[in-house]
Structures are given as C-alpha cells and as structure tokens.
Design a protein around this motif. Structure first.
Motif, PDB file in Angstrom:
ATOM      1  N   UNK A  65       9.778  -4.669   5.089  1.00 45.97           N
ATOM      2  CA  UNK A  65       8.702  -5.153   4.210  1.00 45.97           C
ATOM      3  C   UNK A  65       7.476  -5.489   5.050  1.00 45.97           C
ATOM      4  N   UNK A  66       6.282  -5.306   4.435  1.00 41.32           N
ATOM      5  CA  UNK A  66       5.037  -5.514   5.186  1.00 41.32           C
ATOM      6  C   UNK A  66       4.955  -6.923   5.793  1.00 41.32           C
ATOM      7  N   UNK A  67       5.285  -7.920   4.984  1.00 38.10           N
ATOM      8  CA  UNK A  67       5.155  -9.297   5.485  1.00 38.10           C
ATOM      9  C   UNK A  67       6.032  -9.544   6.695  1.00 38.10           C
ATOM     10  N   UNK A  68       7.277  -9.065   6.603  1.00 34.08           N
ATOM     11  CA  UNK A  68       8.220  -9.225   7.715  1.00 34.08           C
ATOM     12  C   UNK A  68       7.739  -8.465   8.948  1.00 34.08           C
ATOM     13  N   UNK A  90       5.660   4.201   6.604  1.00 35.92           N
ATOM     14  CA  UNK A  90       6.049   3.822   5.229  1.00 35.92           C
ATOM     15  C   UNK A  90       4.835   3.155   4.609  1.00 35.92           C
ATOM     16  N   UNK A  91       4.910   2.888   3.325  1.00 35.83           N
ATOM     17  CA  UNK A  91       3.799   2.158   2.694  1.00 35.83           C
ATOM     18  C   UNK A  91       3.660   0.776   3.331  1.00 35.83           C
ATOM     19  N   UNK A  92       4.818   0.127   3.534  1.00 40.79           N
ATOM     20  CA  UNK A  92       4.795  -1.207   4.154  1.00 40.79           C
ATOM     21  C   UNK A  92       4.202  -1.121   5.559  1.00 40.79           C
ATOM     22  N   UNK A  93       4.553  -0.050   6.272  1.00 39.79           N
ATOM     23  CA  UNK A  93       4.036   0.125   7.629  1.00 39.79           C
ATOM     24  C   UNK A  93       2.528   0.259   7.651  1.00 39.79           C
ATOM     25  N   UNK A  94       1.978   1.014   6.699  1.00 39.94           N
ATOM     26  CA  UNK A  94       0.517   1.165   6.615  1.00 39.94           C
ATOM     27  C   UNK A  94      -0.140  -0.187   6.333  1.00 39.94           C
ATOM     28  N   UNK A  95       0.455  -0.909   5.372  1.00 47.57           N
ATOM     29  CA  UNK A  95      -0.094  -2.221   5.001  1.00 47.57           C
ATOM     30  C   UNK A  95      -0.087  -3.155   6.214  1.00 47.57           C
ATOM     31  N   UNK A 121      -2.091   6.887   9.671  1.00 48.05           N
ATOM     32  CA  UNK A 121      -1.923   5.885  10.730  1.00 48.05           C
ATOM     33  C   UNK A 121      -3.240   5.633  11.445  1.00 48.05           C
ATOM     34  N   UNK A 122      -3.971   6.711  11.722  1.00 49.12           N
ATOM     35  CA  UNK A 122      -5.259   6.573  12.423  1.00 49.12           C
ATOM     36  C   UNK A 122      -6.277   5.859  11.534  1.00 49.12           C
ATOM     37  N   UNK A 123      -6.251   6.177  10.251  1.00 45.39           N
ATOM     38  CA  UNK A 123      -7.223   5.559   9.324  1.00 45.39           C
ATOM     39  C   UNK A 123      -7.025   4.041   9.243  1.00 45.39           C
ATOM     40  N   UNK A 124      -5.767   3.587   9.295  1.00 50.20           N
ATOM     41  CA  UNK A 124      -5.562   2.127   9.227  1.00 50.20           C
ATOM     42  C   UNK A 124      -5.688   1.455  10.593  1.00 50.20           C
ATOM     43  N   UNK A 125      -5.965   2.255  11.620  1.00 47.81           N
ATOM     44  CA  UNK A 125      -6.286   1.657  12.922  1.00 47.81           C
ATOM     45  C   UNK A 125      -5.123   1.500  13.876  1.00 47.81           C
TER      46      UNK A 125
END
Ligand code: G3P
Length: 218
Positions: A65-68, A90-95, A121-125
């Motif tokens: 999960x993103x928070x974790x 994953x979506x969580x990974x991007x977040x 991945x590059x777009x989210x930095x």
C-alpha cells in the motif's frame, strides 16, 4: 555507464569495491534472503559504508500500500545518505514515488517490464527505473529493447531519471546495456568475474612468465 553489483553478499561487495569497478549495489528481498542470518538494517548500513558512490545502494520496501511504502521508504532512507528505496511498479508505487520525490528521497522503480511503466516512473520523479532484462528474455521478449527505448525517451524529454539495466545474466547483456545507453548496469558477482576473465589473457600471462624464466635462467 556505471556498474552496480546485484547482490547482498558482503564479501562479494567488498571484493568488487576493492577492484574499483562498482559504484553502487542493488539488493532485493530474494537476494537478502539468500544471505543466512543477516540483520537487514545492519547489512544495508554495512553495504552503504563499503560502496564508494557516485551510485547508491538499493533496498526494497515490502508494503503493498502507498502509505506503508512511504513510511518504509522514509525509514530506509534514514539509514544512510546513499540509499535508493526500491518500490515495485504498481498504482501504489506511483503514488508513493510522487510523494517521496518531493521529499528528495531517492527511489528505484523496480520490477519494470515495459516502456510505459518506465515512462510513468520517470514522470513521477523516480531516481531510477529498473527494467528486468533477463526475466523478459526468459519469456521470449527482447528485454534490452525496454532499456533502449526508455533511454531514448528520457533523453528526448530531458527526464533526469536514470535507467538501470537489471536482471542481467551474462557478459553479453552488459555490452548490450552499454550499447543501449543504460545509465547503470547492475550485474551479479559471477557476471562481473566473467567480464574480467578471458582464456587468452590467462594463456598470455603464463607464456610471458615461462619465457621470462628462460631469460632469467641464462
Ligand atoms: O536486479 C534485479 C535482479 O536481482 C533480478 O535478477 O536474475 O532474479 O531475474 P533475476
């Protein structure tokens, strides 16, 4: 192209660092589990102290999960300044990477099997994206094409994310990664040793030694 060592084995890392050829290390849960009785935090901190840079030491989160992921990444990145936190695609990974990149936490978007995954991945930095070349080859794809295409696209748009050619299985993979313009090739220890050795070099060294013996015996 920088060379990272793809292992959690401290002796192998020490040896490769002494040779002066590696500037980073990548680990994953499977590689850490291969080393018996290691304390994860202590092992990663030791690896970080051995590895000279300018590369990083990748350590992977286990949360899904993103928070974790964010929480684990903050912890991991506090262990040493040269840690890159591996976060699976994953979506969580991007977040998670979206948040972490704003906090300047170095990240490695891992288990990447397509150019679109790498681009996101590059777009989210993400600091790095890691296409797994060998595992794509295993299922009949051209794994190195993902590396080459990602490099080309990142260059085209001036994206600062670096491409790590990962899951490399033999010395030809390393040459192909360099030709594809990968910023980093992460290689298993046995592949690094294979890169050094050549039977003609061994024959040449022993022939020089034998010939020299003849001169010095005169
Ligand atoms: O760098 C990724 C690597 O650890 C995976 O390699 O051989 O398990 O596909 P492999």
């Amino acid at each position: 192209m920088l060379i990272f060592l793809d292992t959690a084995n401290i002796e192998h890392i020490r040896h490769a660092a002494r040779l002066g050829v590696i500037s980073g290390v990548t680990t994953n849960p499977s590689l850490v589990a291969r080393e018996e009785g290691v304390d994860f935090k202590a092992a990663i901190q030791e690896i970080c102290s051995i590895v000279p840079g300018p590369g990083t030491v990748s350590a992977e989160v286990l949360s899904l999960e993103a928070e974790g992921m964010i929480e684990e990444a903050r912890q991991l990145s506090s262990w040493a300044p040269n840690i890159a936190v591996k976060i699976p695609v994953s979506e969580a990974g991007l977040e998670a990477i979206s948040v972490l990149s704003r906090e300047k936490v170095k990240t490695n978007f891992t288990l990447c099997f397509s150019v679109n995954q790498a681009l996101l991945g590059a777009i989210v930095g993400a600091t790095y994206v890691s296409p797994f070349v060998g595992r794509l080859d295993d299922i009949g794809h051209q794994g190195m094409e993902v590396v080459a295409d990602a490099v080309q696209i990142f260059r085209h748009y001036n994206l600062s994310t670096q491409v790590i050619a990962a899951s490399l299985r033999h010395p030809l993979h390393v040459i192909a990664a360099a030709k594809a313009g990968a910023h980093v090739a992460t290689v298993p220890y046995n592949v690094l040793m294979q890169m050094i050795r050549h039977p003609l070099t061994d024959i040449g060294i022993s022939r020089f030694a034998e010939d020299w013996k003849k001169v010095s015996n005169k």
